[in-house]
Motif scaffolding. Structure first.
Motif, mmCIF file in Angstrom:
data_model
loop_
_atom_site.group_PDB
_atom_site.id
_atom_site.type_symbol
_atom_site.label_atom_id
_atom_site.label_comp_id
_atom_site.label_asym_id
_atom_site.label_seq_id
_atom_site.Cartn_x
_atom_site.Cartn_y
_atom_site.Cartn_z
ATOM 1 N N TRP A 82 22.916 51.177 60.419
ATOM 2 C CA TRP A 82 23.493 51.232 59.074
ATOM 3 C C TRP A 82 22.579 50.695 57.974
ATOM 4 C CZ3 TRP A 82 24.226 46.881 56.217
ATOM 5 C CH2 TRP A 82 24.315 45.653 56.888
ATOM 6 N N PRO A 83 21.724 49.659 58.206
ATOM 7 C CA PRO A 83 20.846 49.241 57.097
ATOM 8 C C PRO A 83 19.878 50.338 56.679
ATOM 9 C CG PRO A 83 20.970 47.529 58.780
ATOM 10 C CD PRO A 83 21.573 48.765 59.365
ATOM 11 N N PHE A 84 19.389 51.098 57.637
ATOM 12 C CA PHE A 84 18.456 52.178 57.329
ATOM 13 C C PHE A 84 19.192 53.334 56.648
ATOM 14 C CE2 PHE A 84 16.916 49.828 60.994
ATOM 15 C CZ PHE A 84 15.612 49.529 60.618
ATOM 16 N N LEU A 85 20.439 53.559 57.066
ATOM 17 C CA LEU A 85 21.232 54.600 56.419
ATOM 18 C C LEU A 85 21.500 54.232 54.962
ATOM 19 C CD1 LEU A 85 22.875 57.224 56.609
ATOM 20 C CD2 LEU A 85 24.830 55.835 57.350
ATOM 21 N N MET A 86 21.841 52.980 54.707
ATOM 22 C CA MET A 86 22.074 52.549 53.331
ATOM 23 C C MET A 86 20.791 52.683 52.509
ATOM 24 S SD MET A 86 25.228 51.895 53.198
ATOM 25 C CE MET A 86 25.286 51.162 51.567
ATOM 26 N N ALA A 87 19.652 52.350 53.121
ATOM 27 C CA ALA A 87 18.380 52.480 52.411
ATOM 28 C C ALA A 87 18.088 53.925 52.058
ATOM 29 C CB ALA A 87 17.251 51.908 53.267
ATOM 30 N N SER A 88 18.589 54.852 52.869
ATOM 31 C CA SER A 88 18.299 56.275 52.631
ATOM 32 C C SER A 88 18.974 56.795 51.369
ATOM 33 C CB SER A 88 18.719 57.114 53.835
ATOM 34 O OG SER A 88 20.132 57.218 53.932
ATOM 35 N N PHE A 89 20.059 56.140 50.913
ATOM 36 C CA PHE A 89 20.708 56.589 49.687
ATOM 37 C C PHE A 89 19.787 56.426 48.487
ATOM 38 C CE2 PHE A 89 24.593 56.296 52.175
ATOM 39 C CZ PHE A 89 25.333 57.354 51.680
ATOM 40 N N GLY A 90 18.883 55.435 48.543
ATOM 41 C CA GLY A 90 17.943 55.251 47.457
ATOM 42 C C GLY A 90 16.547 55.725 47.759
ATOM 43 N N ALA A 91 16.174 55.673 49.053
ATOM 44 C CA ALA A 91 14.795 55.976 49.431
ATOM 45 C C ALA A 91 14.666 57.196 50.319
ATOM 46 C CB ALA A 91 14.167 54.767 50.136
ATOM 47 N N GLY A 92 15.779 57.835 50.679
ATOM 48 C CA GLY A 92 15.711 59.051 51.476
ATOM 49 C C GLY A 92 15.025 58.849 52.813
ATOM 50 N N ALA A 93 14.145 59.776 53.152
ATOM 51 C CA ALA A 93 13.440 59.724 54.430
ATOM 52 C C ALA A 93 12.574 58.477 54.561
ATOM 53 C CB ALA A 93 12.579 60.972 54.604
ATOM 54 N N PHE A 94 12.097 57.941 53.446
ATOM 55 C CA PHE A 94 11.280 56.734 53.498
ATOM 56 C C PHE A 94 12.088 55.552 54.040
ATOM 57 C CE2 PHE A 94 9.682 59.393 50.019
ATOM 58 C CZ PHE A 94 8.384 59.578 50.439
ATOM 59 N N GLY A 95 13.405 55.554 53.820
ATOM 60 C CA GLY A 95 14.254 54.510 54.360
ATOM 61 C C GLY A 95 14.699 54.772 55.783
#
Length: 228
Positions: free
Chosen positions: A72-85
């Protein structure tokens, strides 16, 4: 995966076109739904980047149940950073086609076909709107000169490219053997049709059954107490 992540970051911040003075204002307007004067292709792409995490989340949060790292932390990061997260999670995860334990309310929601249908409808609506109403020559010009548009387009392509890395395990968790002829077409259709194939997959996959007797898990807090 590591090379792809580092290479994408180096390109995005070192070789992509420069930032434009009005980039922050453009992001604010897109976030607030103030679309007047903005190319519909950019509007569609910006909103598609908000749909992608919902698609990935429908796979990641099941995959993360049996991984050594939380998803889930990486999924949340993807909302702002997309694939980079998302890429760090894909680097750290291990192949795992199983799921054990009961589904929470959130997981049941993500596993439901009606939510998958809503995501698919939104995906098709955004693509049709962008393609039909967008100004392609203007988009290409902005892609060449604006880092935000350029990197967002790169991010979209990365998310399309990376989805199959999770797809095989998710199909196995849902009882679909993608090595067999009767379901192999679903794997390849989902993988080769960018974005829309991933959205339609959420509608076609069968629901994941609860497993009342989980096996060893990397997250003790999620494991059921073993019988005496």
């Amino acid at each position: 995966m590591t090379i792809l992540w580092i290479g994408s970051l180096v390109y995005a911040f070192g070789f992509a076109p420069p930032n434009q003075p009005d980039t922050f204002d453009l992001i604010i307007r897109l976030s607030r739904g103030q679309f007047e004067g903005i190319n519909p292709l950019i509007i569609a792409l910006f909103n598609i980047m908000g749909v992608w995490p919902l698609i990935y989340g429908s796979l990641l949060l099941f995959d993360g149940r049996m991984q050594k790292v939380w998803a889930w932390p990486f999924l949340m990061a993807s909302f702002g950073a997309g694939a980079f997260g998302l890429l760090p999670y894909l680097i750290l995860r291990e192949p795992n086609p199983s799921f054990t334990g009961h589904k929470s309310i959130g997981l049941k929601l993500l596993d439901s076909r009606w939510l998958g249908g809503a995501i698919a409808i939104a995906a098709f609506a955004l693509v049709i709107y962008g393609v039909a109403q967008g100004n392609w020559s203007d988009f290409v010009a902005q892609w060449r000169s604006n880092r935000f548009i350029h990197v967002m387009s790169l991010d979209f392509c990365l998310l399309c490219l990376l989805f199959p890395t999770l797809l095989g395990d998710d199909m196995a968790r849902h009882g679909l053997d993608y090595s067999q002829g009767n379901t192999r077409w679903l794997f390849w259709a989902t993988s080769l049709i960018p974005f829309l194939g991933s959205a339609v997959y959420l509608v076609l996959r069968p629901p994941l059954p609860d497993s009342p007797a989980p096996q060893t898990t990397a997250h003790p807090s999620l494991a059921a107490t073993p019988p005496e």
